[in-house]
Every structure is written in structure tokens, then in C-alpha cells.
Scaffold this motif. Structure first.
Motif, short mmCIF file in Angstrom:
data_model
loop_
_atom_site.label_atom_id
_atom_site.label_comp_id
_atom_site.label_asym_id
_atom_site.label_seq_id
_atom_site.Cartn_x
_atom_site.Cartn_y
_atom_site.Cartn_z
N ILE A 209 0.82 -1.22 0.00
CA ILE A 209 0.00 0.00 0.00
C ILE A 209 0.86 1.26 0.00
N GLY A 212 1.33 3.04 -3.26
CA GLY A 212 0.29 3.94 -3.74
C GLY A 212 0.22 5.24 -2.97
N SER A 242 -8.15 1.08 2.64
CA SER A 242 -7.54 0.79 1.33
C SER A 242 -6.69 -0.47 1.37
N ILE A 246 -7.07 -3.35 -1.49
CA ILE A 246 -6.09 -3.71 -2.52
C ILE A 246 -5.79 -5.20 -2.54
N ASN A 251 -3.27 -9.47 -5.24
CA ASN A 251 -2.15 -8.55 -5.39
C ASN A 251 -1.31 -8.97 -6.60
N GLY A 254 -5.05 -4.94 -7.12
CA GLY A 254 -5.59 -3.81 -6.37
C GLY A 254 -4.71 -2.58 -6.43
N ILE A 255 -3.42 -2.76 -6.18
CA ILE A 255 -2.51 -1.60 -6.18
C ILE A 255 -2.36 -1.04 -7.59
N GLU A 257 -4.73 -0.86 -9.72
CA GLU A 257 -5.93 -0.05 -9.91
C GLU A 257 -5.73 1.34 -9.30
N ILE A 258 -5.05 1.40 -8.16
CA ILE A 258 -4.73 2.69 -7.55
C ILE A 258 -3.79 3.48 -8.45
N ASN A 267 -3.70 -0.60 -15.47
CA ASN A 267 -4.02 -1.58 -14.42
C ASN A 267 -3.83 -3.02 -14.90
N LEU A 284 -12.15 1.79 -4.99
CA LEU A 284 -10.77 2.26 -4.91
C LEU A 284 -10.64 3.68 -5.45
#
Length: 300
Positions: A209, A212, A242, A246, A251, A254-255, A257-258, A267, A284
């Protein structure tokens, strides 16, 4: 290993829509980390989708990161696997001149005994020309590195300098901190329990995380290391939702997408991973917008 205290991030590998490695986006990712307070970078870890990269692509990723980093932050290279002889061969044939350490995951799928794990990392330690960070992540490897095994390795091999502990078990983490030899670092590999681990005596985190939200998460870790508990937890609770999101659908889907929401890269992930669904993408996106607005308001 002062270079490993604080916040490290497990770098993603950005892909274009045609699934090729996007080196320009990777440079942006590196600069985003460097410019926002991250302490070191981890190259070709799980979050890099390294299992789906061929040998030429791995070299491209390494070369791109080394060039973009330009010596600004320490670099750690992921070197691990479930074939001990193959890992040893890689250690003996790789140029580590740009790296301060390796991150080596506990053997996965084979489900070795604790003695098997010890013997694997004994071979790794004897072959590695740079310090070794053990990586315990039972959710991916199907076997847990027991505290006794980690402490035995830390005592027996001076170049085994740290563990990335990602069992998600705060009691196990505290036992590692309690029994570790002087100078051995216990690094969180679980974003959600990073702050409690740091406050208990951990050395920091290798995070997803934080990639991001590098400025905020690294600031939280520094506050934790300084035992400024209330300020650190204020940031933790702002970021907390968050972290669940994510990892909700895998994994690094998710990250990534951020990162798409931040305008840094696509992404795209490679099979067997798939993009997050529309519902999670929307959640997100909403989180990033709200978090960014709040960050401007509070100054961190």
C-alpha cells in the motif's frame, strides 16, 4: 543494515495493454517512490508478478529500475524459489553490484519441514555475496517459518540480517522481536499490522500500500519508529480501508488499480491474475479521491 530501517516498497511491474513491460511507466513508479519519502525499493518480489516474467523481462525490469533510481535509494533484489540448487546457482551467477541485500522467500509448494527450511536458507546464506532478508509468507508458501527456525538462522549466519514477516500473526512477530539477536531486523510484510509491529520493536515494513501512498505511509512508519503513537495511528486509520481493498481480489491487481487512478500506469495484470471488478475499481477510485482531498487538507 540501517538501509533497511523504515519503509521499503515491493515494486510492481507495469504492463501495457498488450501485456508487454511498460518501462516508461516503471520509471514513473520509481520516481514517485523516491520523491515521496520511501526509504528503499524491492525489485522483483511477488508484487512484481515475477512468476510471469521471463529471464529477458526480469533483466529489463532490473535495468530500468537501476537507471531510474540513479543511486538515490538502496535496492533489494528478490531471489528465491522452491528449488534450492536453482536459487544457489542464481546467487552465484547474478551481478549484485547495485543491490544492498536480497529478499528470499521461504520455499513454497514443497511444504518442507522446519529442518528443510533451515537447510535451504543455510545454502542461500553460504552462496549469497550480499546480506539476506528471509521472507515468511505462509499464505503463499503453505508453510510457516517457526520463530525457533528464524532465530537459529539469524544466530548461525551473520549475513542473514532480517526477516520480512508476513504471517499476519502479531504474537509471532512479537516473539521474533523478543528473541532475535542484536542487530537482526524484524520487518513487517503485512501492511495492516505494520504500525503495531513497529511500536513493538520492529524495524519497518516492506509494503504494497505504501507504493500507492508513499508520502503518508512512510511518514506513519517514521512516527511509529519515533514512538509518536497517536500521530502514527491517525494516519494508519486514514489508510486502513484501502489495505483491505487492494488485497480483496488479489495482489497486485488492487494496487495497480490505484496507480491507474493516480495516472501513473495501466491496471494490466498477467494471467492467472485478472483485473479487479467494476465494483472494487469504483470503491478504490472513490477512496483515492477522498484520501487525496484529505491529505491536502491536513498536510500529510
Amino acid at each position: 543494515m540501517q538501509a533497511l530501517i523504515g519503509t521499503g516498497v515491493a515494486l510492481i511491474t507495469p504492463f501495457r495493454k498488450d501485456f508487454s513491460v511498460d518501462t516508461e511507466a516503471l520509471e514513473r513508479v520509481v520516481n514517485f517512490q523516491v520523491e515521496n519519502g520511501i526509504d528503499y525499493l524491492v525489485v522483483l518480489g511477488t508484487t512484481a508478478e515475477s512468476a510471469t516474467l521471463n529471464k529477458e523481462e526480469k533483466k529489463l525490469v532490473i535495468d530500468t529500475i537501476v537507471k531510474a533510481n540513479a543511486g538515490r535509494l538502496p535496492l533489494v533484489l528478490g531471489v528465491g524459489g522452491n528449488n534450492t540448487a536453482e536459487v544457489v546457482d542464481e546467487l552465484k551467477t547474478t551481478d549484485f553490484s547495485d543491490f544492498v541485500a536480497i529478499l528470499s522467500v521461504s520455499p513454497y509448494y514443497n511444504k518442507p519441514t522446519q529442518e528443510g527450511i533451515y537447510q535451504h536458507f543455510k545454502a542461500v546464506a553460504q552462496a549469497s555475496p550480499v546480506p539476506v532478508i528471509l521472507y515468511n509468507v505462509p499464505g503463499r508458501t503453505a508453510s510457516n517459518m517457526a520463530v525457533d527456525t528464524v532465530i537459529r538462522l539469524a544466530n548461525d549466519f551473520s549475513n542473514i540480517v532480517a526477516i520480512k514477516e508476513a504471517a499476519g500473526d502479531i504474537v509471532q512477530a512479537m516473539k521474533l522481536i523478543q528473541h532475535k539477536p542484536e542487530g537482526f531486523l524484524v520487518i513487517s510484510g503485512d501492511d495492516m499490522v505494520t504500525l503495531p509491529m513497529v511500536l513493538a520493536g520492529g524495524a519497518g515494513v516492506i509494503s504494497v500500500i505504501a507504493e500507492g501512498f508513499p508520502k503518508e505511509f512512510s511518514h506513519m512508519v517514521r512516527l511509529g519508529l519515533a514512538k509518536r503513537t497517536d500521530e502514527a495511528y491517525e494516519i494508519h486509520y486514514r489508510i486502513m480501508d484501502s489495505i483491505d481493498m487492494i488485497f480483496e481480489q488479489g495482489n497486485p491487481a488492487g494496487i495497480k488499480e490505484i496507480f491507474k487512478e493516480l495516472g501513473i500506469c495501466e491496471n494490466t495484470v498477467r494471467l492467472p491474475l485478472v483485473n479487479v471488478n467494476e465494483d472494487l475499481a469504483n470503491r478504490l477510485s472513490a477512496f483515492v479521491k477522498k484520501f487525496s482531498a484529505n491529505t491536502v487538507a491536513v498536510g500529510v
